[in-house]
Motif scaffolding. Structure first.
Motif, short mmCIF file in Angstrom:
data_model
loop_
_atom_site.label_atom_id
_atom_site.label_comp_id
_atom_site.label_asym_id
_atom_site.label_seq_id
_atom_site.Cartn_x
_atom_site.Cartn_y
_atom_site.Cartn_z
N LEU A 67 0.82 -1.21 0.00
CA LEU A 67 0.00 0.00 0.00
C LEU A 67 0.86 1.26 0.00
N LEU A 68 1.96 1.24 0.76
CA LEU A 68 2.86 2.40 0.75
C LEU A 68 3.40 2.64 -0.66
N GLY A 69 3.72 1.56 -1.37
CA GLY A 69 4.20 1.70 -2.75
C GLY A 69 3.16 2.35 -3.62
N TYR A 70 1.90 1.96 -3.48
CA TYR A 70 0.84 2.57 -4.28
C TYR A 70 0.68 4.05 -3.93
N ILE A 71 0.78 4.38 -2.64
CA ILE A 71 0.68 5.79 -2.23
C ILE A 71 1.81 6.61 -2.86
N LEU A 72 3.01 6.07 -2.82
CA LEU A 72 4.15 6.78 -3.40
C LEU A 72 3.96 6.99 -4.90
N GLU A 73 3.49 5.97 -5.59
CA GLU A 73 3.32 6.10 -7.03
C GLU A 73 2.28 7.15 -7.37
N ARG A 74 1.21 7.21 -6.57
CA ARG A 74 0.18 8.23 -6.83
C ARG A 74 0.70 9.63 -6.50
N LYS A 75 1.48 9.76 -5.44
CA LYS A 75 1.94 11.08 -5.03
C LYS A 75 3.04 11.62 -5.94
N THR A 76 3.89 10.73 -6.47
CA THR A 76 5.03 11.19 -7.28
C THR A 76 4.79 11.12 -8.78
N GLY A 77 3.80 10.32 -9.20
CA GLY A 77 3.57 10.14 -10.63
C GLY A 77 4.60 9.24 -11.28
N LEU A 78 5.41 8.57 -10.47
CA LEU A 78 6.44 7.66 -10.98
C LEU A 78 6.14 6.24 -10.50
N ASN A 79 6.56 5.25 -11.30
CA ASN A 79 6.46 3.90 -10.76
C ASN A 79 7.56 3.71 -9.71
N TYR A 80 7.43 2.66 -8.93
CA TYR A 80 8.32 2.49 -7.78
C TYR A 80 9.79 2.47 -8.19
N SER A 81 10.10 1.72 -9.23
CA SER A 81 11.49 1.61 -9.68
C SER A 81 12.06 2.96 -10.08
N GLU A 82 11.29 3.74 -10.85
CA GLU A 82 11.74 5.06 -11.28
C GLU A 82 11.95 5.98 -10.08
N MET A 83 11.05 5.89 -9.12
CA MET A 83 11.13 6.77 -7.96
C MET A 83 12.38 6.50 -7.13
N VAL A 84 12.64 5.23 -6.82
CA VAL A 84 13.83 4.88 -6.04
C VAL A 84 15.09 5.25 -6.81
N GLN A 85 15.10 5.00 -8.11
CA GLN A 85 16.26 5.32 -8.92
C GLN A 85 16.56 6.82 -8.89
N ARG A 86 15.52 7.63 -9.06
CA ARG A 86 15.70 9.08 -9.15
C ARG A 86 16.08 9.71 -7.81
N HIS A 87 15.46 9.24 -6.73
CA HIS A 87 15.60 9.94 -5.45
C HIS A 87 16.66 9.34 -4.52
N ILE A 88 17.09 8.09 -4.77
CA ILE A 88 18.07 7.48 -3.86
C ILE A 88 19.27 6.91 -4.62
N LEU A 89 19.02 6.00 -5.56
CA LEU A 89 20.13 5.27 -6.17
C LEU A 89 21.05 6.18 -6.98
N ASP A 90 20.48 7.02 -7.83
CA ASP A 90 21.32 7.91 -8.64
C ASP A 90 22.06 8.94 -7.78
N PRO A 91 21.38 9.65 -6.86
CA PRO A 91 22.12 10.64 -6.05
C PRO A 91 23.26 10.04 -5.23
N LEU A 92 23.13 8.79 -4.80
CA LEU A 92 24.16 8.17 -3.95
C LEU A 92 25.16 7.35 -4.75
N GLY A 93 24.96 7.22 -6.06
CA GLY A 93 25.87 6.41 -6.85
C GLY A 93 25.76 4.93 -6.54
#
Length: 582
Positions: A247-273
């Motif tokens: 459910l948290l994943g669904y909330i995040l996808e609705r709030k950000t407009g991104l699917n879960y993978s895109e969201m984690v990639q953009r906000h955590i994985l890419d900034p931290l290398g």
């Protein structure tokens, strides 16, 4: 000259007649890890030898381990000191003989770059993403504010329905929602003939799983979930739930407009290398450790809806980067991190508390030694679900952490025996912190007015085997301040007064080019009595700032450090007293 080993032994294990009442938090100010420090060097040598013995014999003082388990364990720190293997401060890797013998895939020795399935550690990235993109105010929102479909179930308040209007986003994140654990995958009625074991015949019953939960659309999943009975009322008791994270994943996808993978990639994985971490398995399986085969190991497991709970893959290097970033508040404000790394509930084990998504282990011989909270998250796939286990632990008070990744050929490993060995490093860290605090802050502080004949003001900062530092001699313009402070709390003999100093994690005018300030608070106690009516209850937090003079706390002590981190003086604002270190 401080004997590190002797100080640590006494500090951690001595039976003491006086029980100090330390503040919650670090007992010592920030310090530097140094592999040339005798205590640090010997402890990590001991740690390596302990794992060598454990890997050879598969048994040790912390319990047995499976001979079929390959694992990687690393320790990292926000202050790497002179450690050579960034981002690790120490690392150990073991490849089981059974791995090559059993696997149908190409295998190689595991190392810091080897990819493992981290399963349930995905929860960490879900909560982190929620805090980064939405802030922590969303944690108090009702779930139905963001998933209004669930509100339909709240119209029927029968005992068999969840009162979704009273389930918050934060309760999903902290496993306090009281909702069901899993959707359909663990229902025994769909897994075989259990009538022979005494279960009733429910052949007419059809689970609302869209065939299975991986085939459900988001709307179908939410609508079907709305009819599931709760385990307990929201907020009543901890109850682990993978559904909550879906459910948290669904909330995040609705709030950000991104699917879960895109969201984690953009906000955590890419900034931290974190270039080797993925949602679902990497395309090239040769980068990973795969026991037996891809299906049996769980490597190829990919279920729609599990993205936010059990989907991710990573290696020890990337998890060390993630752990350091959390401790350093790299992607969040320091205030947010402090709120995140705090307990939200008790559990039925007095040594464990619950966070989001943390299980918090409290170490220390309270109140004789500092209470040390270790924020952990364990993923153990469970029999029949896969062969991977993973574990991460963070110690915010001292800026260190560890990650353990494993793959077994028979069943997922119980990593608690591995994790227990990290106490060797933690004990050494405390000993080193004590030694550095004693060297940097300890000593004599004086001031005198040469134009008069008054007796100089003095203060002596000392250390012993107890938490924190303490004040010995203390006078202002010839007045014995120990007597004055003793009188304030009703201690007749000033020699019985304990004045222990604890860092508040508050700095002033922190500027590397001109120096900084470290603010401590003093805890006053009568050394001849228990702290709270003949019981060892520690209530120093209730007495902070209780005595003020001129608008400043009498217990406030401010040390001044130069640009090199050397203490040059101390201020006691309530006394309008400034002393220089000799």
């Amino acid at each position: 000259m401080i004997s590190h080993t002797a100080s640590l032994f006494l500090f951690l294990f001595s039976a003491l007649s006086f029980t100090p009442c330390p503040l919650l938090g670090p007992a010592y100010p920030p310090f530097t890890l140094n592999t040339k420090d005798q205590l640090i060097a010997s402890s990590f040598k001991n740690l390596t030898e302990s794992f060598d013995q454990l890997s050879k014999t598969h048994t040790g003082p912390n319990g047995d381990i499976s001979p079929n388990t390959s694992f990687s364990i690393v320790i990292f720190s926000t202050n790497n000191g002179d450690a050579e293997d960034e981002p690790f401060f120490w690392q150990y890797h073991y490849t089981s003989h059974a791995l090559n013998e059993s696997s149908s895939e190409d295998t190689q020795d595991v190392n810091g770059n080897t990819i493992y399935r981290i399963g349930g550690l995905t929860e960490l990235f879900t909560v982190w993403s929620l805090l980064i993109t939405q802030g922590d105010r969303i944690l108090n929102d009702p779930v139905t504010e963001h998933l209004p479909e669930l509100a339909l179930a709240s119209e029927d308040n029968r005992i068999g329905r969840v009162d979704w209007d009273h389930v918050t986003v934060g309760q999903l994140a902290s496993h306090m929602s009281g909702i069901a654990r899993d959707y359909c995958g663990h229902d025994l009625s769909s897994q075989g003939n259990f009538q022979l074991a005494g279960f009733p015949d429910i052949s007419e019953f059809v689970l609302p799983c869209c065939g299975d939960s991986s085939q459900c659309t988001t709307s179908e999943f939410i609508n079907n979930l709305a009819t599931r009975p709760p385990v307990a009322p929201a907020g009543a008791t901890p109850s682990y739930s993978n559904i909550g994270y879906q459910l948290l994943g669904y909330i995040l996808e609705r709030k950000t407009g991104l699917n879960y993978s895109e969201m984690v990639q953009r906000h955590i994985l890419d900034p931290l290398g974190m270039n080797e971490t993925t949602v679902f398995a990497p395309e090239d399986p040769s980068v990973g450790v795969i026991p037996v085969d891809m299906q049996t190991s769980g490597w190829s497991q990919r279920s729609k809806g599990s993205e936010a709970s059990t989907s991710m893959f990573s290696n020890a290097k990337d998890l060390a980067l993630a752990g350091k970033a959390i401790l350093n508040s790299t992607l969040l404000s320091t205030a947010q991190t402090r709120r995140w790394l705090k307990p939200l509930s008790h559990t039925s084990n007095t040594a464990n508390s619950l966070g989001a998504p943390w299980t918090i282990y409290s170490n220390g011989d309270y109140p004789k030694t500092p209470m040390i909270d270790v924020y952990t998250l364990l993923s153990n796939e469970g029999v029949g679900e896969g062969l991977y286990s993973s574990y991460i632990g963070l110690v915010p008070d001292y800026g260190i952490g560890y990650a353990i990744l494993s793959a077994d050929t028979k069943s997922p490993a119980d990593l608690n025996a591995h994790a227990d060995y990290t106490e060797i490093a933690l004990e050494a860290t405390l000993g080193s912190a004590l030694a550095q605090a004693a060297e940097i802050f300890g000593g004599n502080y004086t001031v005198s007015d040469n134009s008069t004949n008054i007796i100089p003001s003095t203060m002596t900062v000392l250390h012993d085997k107890l938490p924190g530092l303490y004040i010995g001699e203390f006078s202002r313009n010839g007045t014995n301040m120990r007597k004055s402070l003793a009188a304030l709390i009703g201690v007749t003999n000033s020699t019985d007064l304990s004045i222990r100093l604890y860092p508040t994690q508050r700095g002033e005018n922190d500027d590397a080019s001109s120096g900084s300030k470290q603010v401590f608070r003093a805890v006053l106690q009568d050394m001849t009595e228990f702290d709270d009516g003949n019981t060892p209850t520690c209530v120093s937090w209730m007495r902070l700032d209780v005595f003020q003079y001129g608008g400043r706390g009498v217990d406030e002590i401010v040390f001044s450090l130069d640009a090199q981190g050397k203490v040059v003086g101390v201020d006691i604002p309530a006394l309008e007293l400034t002393l220089q270190k000799e």
